[in-house]
Write a protein that holds these residues in place. Structure first.
Motif, PDB file in Angstrom:
ATOM      1  N   ALA A  83       1.244   4.869   3.728  1.00  0.00           N
ATOM      2  CA  ALA A  83       2.007   4.618   2.512  1.00  0.00           C
ATOM      3  C   ALA A  83       2.233   5.880   1.686  1.00  0.00           C
ATOM      4  O   ALA A  83       3.060   5.885   0.775  1.00  0.00           O
ATOM      5  N   GLY A  84       1.484   6.930   1.979  1.00  0.00           N
ATOM      6  CA  GLY A  84       1.608   8.144   1.186  1.00  0.00           C
ATOM      7  C   GLY A  84       1.017   7.981  -0.209  1.00  0.00           C
ATOM      8  O   GLY A  84       1.450   8.645  -1.150  1.00  0.00           O
ATOM      9  N   ILE A  85       0.038   7.108  -0.324  1.00  0.00           N
ATOM     10  CA  ILE A  85      -0.639   6.914  -1.617  1.00  0.00           C
ATOM     11  C   ILE A  85      -1.742   7.956  -1.722  1.00  0.00           C
ATOM     12  O   ILE A  85      -2.652   8.002  -0.894  1.00  0.00           O
ATOM     13  N   ALA A  86      -1.662   8.787  -2.736  1.00  0.00           N
ATOM     14  CA  ALA A  86      -2.520   9.966  -2.819  1.00  0.00           C
ATOM     15  C   ALA A  86      -3.983   9.645  -3.067  1.00  0.00           C
ATOM     16  O   ALA A  86      -4.874  10.210  -2.428  1.00  0.00           O
ATOM     17  N   GLY A  87      -4.263   8.768  -4.013  1.00  0.00           N
ATOM     18  CA  GLY A  87      -5.654   8.527  -4.380  1.00  0.00           C
ATOM     19  C   GLY A  87      -5.972   7.075  -4.600  1.00  0.00           C
ATOM     20  O   GLY A  87      -5.076   6.230  -4.742  1.00  0.00           O
ATOM     21  N   ALA A  88      -7.269   6.775  -4.640  1.00  0.00           N
ATOM     22  CA  ALA A  88      -7.723   5.391  -4.801  1.00  0.00           C
ATOM     23  C   ALA A  88      -7.245   4.783  -6.106  1.00  0.00           C
ATOM     24  O   ALA A  88      -7.005   3.575  -6.178  1.00  0.00           O
ATOM     25  N   SER A  89      -7.087   5.594  -7.150  1.00  0.00           N
ATOM     26  CA  SER A  89      -6.659   5.067  -8.442  1.00  0.00           C
ATOM     27  C   SER A  89      -5.226   4.548  -8.413  1.00  0.00           C
ATOM     28  O   SER A  89      -4.806   3.808  -9.300  1.00  0.00           O
ATOM     29  N   ASP A  90      -4.470   4.935  -7.400  1.00  0.00           N
ATOM     30  CA  ASP A  90      -3.085   4.482  -7.266  1.00  0.00           C
ATOM     31  C   ASP A  90      -2.976   3.208  -6.434  1.00  0.00           C
ATOM     32  O   ASP A  90      -1.886   2.663  -6.266  1.00  0.00           O
ATOM     33  N   VAL A  91      -4.096   2.732  -5.901  1.00  0.00           N
ATOM     34  CA  VAL A  91      -4.134   1.484  -5.129  1.00  0.00           C
ATOM     35  C   VAL A  91      -4.443   0.338  -6.084  1.00  0.00           C
ATOM     36  O   VAL A  91      -5.424   0.376  -6.821  1.00  0.00           O
ATOM     37  N   HIS A  92      -3.615  -0.688  -6.072  1.00  0.00           N
ATOM     38  CA  HIS A  92      -3.804  -1.803  -7.002  1.00  0.00           C
ATOM     39  C   HIS A  92      -4.079  -3.135  -6.310  1.00  0.00           C
ATOM     40  O   HIS A  92      -4.459  -4.103  -6.977  1.00  0.00           O
ATOM     41  N   TYR A  93      -3.901  -3.207  -5.010  1.00  0.00           N
ATOM     42  CA  TYR A  93      -4.152  -4.469  -4.315  1.00  0.00           C
ATOM     43  C   TYR A  93      -4.256  -4.178  -2.824  1.00  0.00           C
ATOM     44  O   TYR A  93      -3.399  -3.481  -2.252  1.00  0.00           O
ATOM     45  N   VAL A  94      -5.311  -4.682  -2.206  1.00  0.00           N
ATOM     46  CA  VAL A  94      -5.495  -4.545  -0.763  1.00  0.00           C
ATOM     47  C   VAL A  94      -5.736  -5.931  -0.184  1.00  0.00           C
ATOM     48  O   VAL A  94      -6.768  -6.554  -0.445  1.00  0.00           O
ATOM     49  N   GLN A  95      -4.778  -6.416   0.572  1.00  0.00           N
ATOM     50  CA  GLN A  95      -4.890  -7.725   1.197  1.00  0.00           C
ATOM     51  C   GLN A  95      -5.402  -7.563   2.625  1.00  0.00           C
ATOM     52  O   GLN A  95      -4.859  -6.775   3.402  1.00  0.00           O
ATOM     53  N   VAL A  96      -6.451  -8.294   2.956  1.00  0.00           N
ATOM     54  CA  VAL A  96      -6.991  -8.282   4.310  1.00  0.00           C
ATOM     55  C   VAL A  96      -6.993  -9.704   4.851  1.00  0.00           C
ATOM     56  O   VAL A  96      -7.504 -10.623   4.204  1.00  0.00           O
ATOM     57  N   LYS A  97      -6.411  -9.878   6.011  1.00  0.00           N
ATOM     58  CA  LYS A  97      -6.538 -11.143   6.731  1.00  0.00           C
ATOM     59  C   LYS A  97      -7.581 -10.928   7.807  1.00  0.00           C
ATOM     60  O   LYS A  97      -7.477  -9.993   8.608  1.00  0.00           O
TER      61      LYS A  97
END
Length: 367
Positions: free
Chosen positions: A146-160
């Motif tokens: 996704a090219g998301i630089a850091g953990a602070s820019d992650v707002h939702y992680v869906q795992v099935k």
């Protein structure tokens, strides 16, 4: 520099778990290129427990429909997360996530999407450290994609994630292996918990995890993980949603963490962070037009109380506790946003604090 990507999200109603008519209509109208799909989330009307085959039915229907259009191999690369249970007033629906070429990157940050898949797990690995470690690796892969630089820019992680069935337990026993639990329903919670701890580990929310902490130490949790277990798969499918200035478009995501099932202020904080003001406790009509999706976790508090008052969710022999929780949290969120097609998933082991859980909002930025 590579051309920016643009995330597109469509929310569509579902008449029954095998209903793909609204999706096909969108494709026929030229508003959705199925080749651009990277993930589909769905709320189906089953019981959300071990024998909830509405999830598998929905996945099968989606894969068959998409295979006719883009081929079976391409359809298999689309992450499909079906969450069973639309208790109370929750409405069955699909969320379709696509990635298209963008024109100009949004310096304020735009919705970014990444997906990854683990390998298939042996039954004896489900709910244990191999699952934690595999999910952590998949989260890192999805972030890089996704090219998301850091953990602070992650707002939702869906795992099935998978669960244990009697057949899978027997297969392990035949090889002389032992499984995490002999209770198929309990295996759902352990699998969700192991997945959530994998997310927390990858994002640096925890320093480490030991085998005995899975499903036991609720102080260790992720503020952005949402895990849903199902019988329809043996691997974990990971979808990361965050913001990145390298992506184009006007969609953005924000989140907050509900401390308990009636934490309305947390919902308001998530809405406000997404630029959506509320009026008299409910989303203002103008702002409601910019709301695209709400995603949340629900779990009864383990001590049987909400702000000191007793609840009976764990004691009801007729209705499963997670079904109670989905209805309760779904009602609180619906009251805040003025709609019922919201993605509320039950079972929040290591996903937010005990009795609470993450809530994420995807919205269009104000013009």
């Amino acid at each position: 520099m590579p051309k920016p990507r643009r995330a597109v999200l469509h929310r569509l109603p579902m008449r029954h778990p095998g209903d793909t008519a609204a999706i096909e209509a969108l494709i026929e109208a030229g508003r959705l290129d199925p080749a651009n799909l990277v993930a589909i989330l769905g709320k189906t009307e089953g019981n959300g427990c071990v024998n909830d085959f509405t999830r598998a039915y929905a996945v099968q229907s989606l894969q068959m429909m998409l295979a006719r259009r883009i081929g079976a191999e391409a359809a298999a690369q689309i992450a499909m997360v079906m969450s069973g249970g639309t208790e109370g007033g929750l409405s069955p629906h699909f969320l379709l996530l696509s990635v298209e070429p963008g024109e100009v990157a949004n310096p304020a940050g735009a919705l970014a999407i990444g997906t990854a898949f683990t390998r298939d797990f042996a039954p004896e690995e489900i709910g244990r450290m191999p699952q934690v470690e595999a999910v952590a690796a998949a989260v890192r892969t999805a972030m890089a994609e996704a090219g998301i630089a850091g953990a602070s820019d992650v707002h939702y992680v869906q795992v099935k994630c998978p669960l244990l069935t009697s057949e899978r337990m027997e297969a392990a026993a035949a090889r002389g292996a032992t499984v995490a639990t002999g209770d198929t329903y309990a295996s759902m919670g352990l699998s969700r918990g192991a997945s959530a701890l994998g997310v927390a580990l990858a994002l640096g929310e925890i320093d480490g995890v030991s085998p005995e902490e899975i499903g036991q130490d609720w102080a260790k949790h992720s503020a952005v993980a949402s895990a849903s277990a199902g019988v329809e798969l043996e691997r974990c499918e990971v979808i990361i949603l965050g913001n990145s200035p390298d992506w184009a478009g006007d969609l953005a995501i924000a989140h907050a963490v509900m401390q308990d099932a009636i934490d309305l202020p947390a919902i308001h904080r998530a809405l406000a962070s997404a630029g959506l003001p509320t009026e008299h406790g409910q989303l203002a009509p103008v702002a409601a037009q910019r709301l695209i999706a709400v995603l949340a976790k629900a779990e009864p508090s383990s001590n049987g109380r909400i702000r000191g008052q007793r609840h009976i969710m764990w004691d009801d022999s007729d209705i499963n506790a997670t079904r109670h929780a989905r209805a309760l949290v779904g009602g609180v969120i619906a009251g805040a946003v003025g709609r019922t097609d919201i993605f509320v998933s039950g079972g929040a082991e290591h996903q937010g604090p005990d009795g609470g859980g993450p809530v994420a909002v995807i919205a269009r930025r104000a013009p």
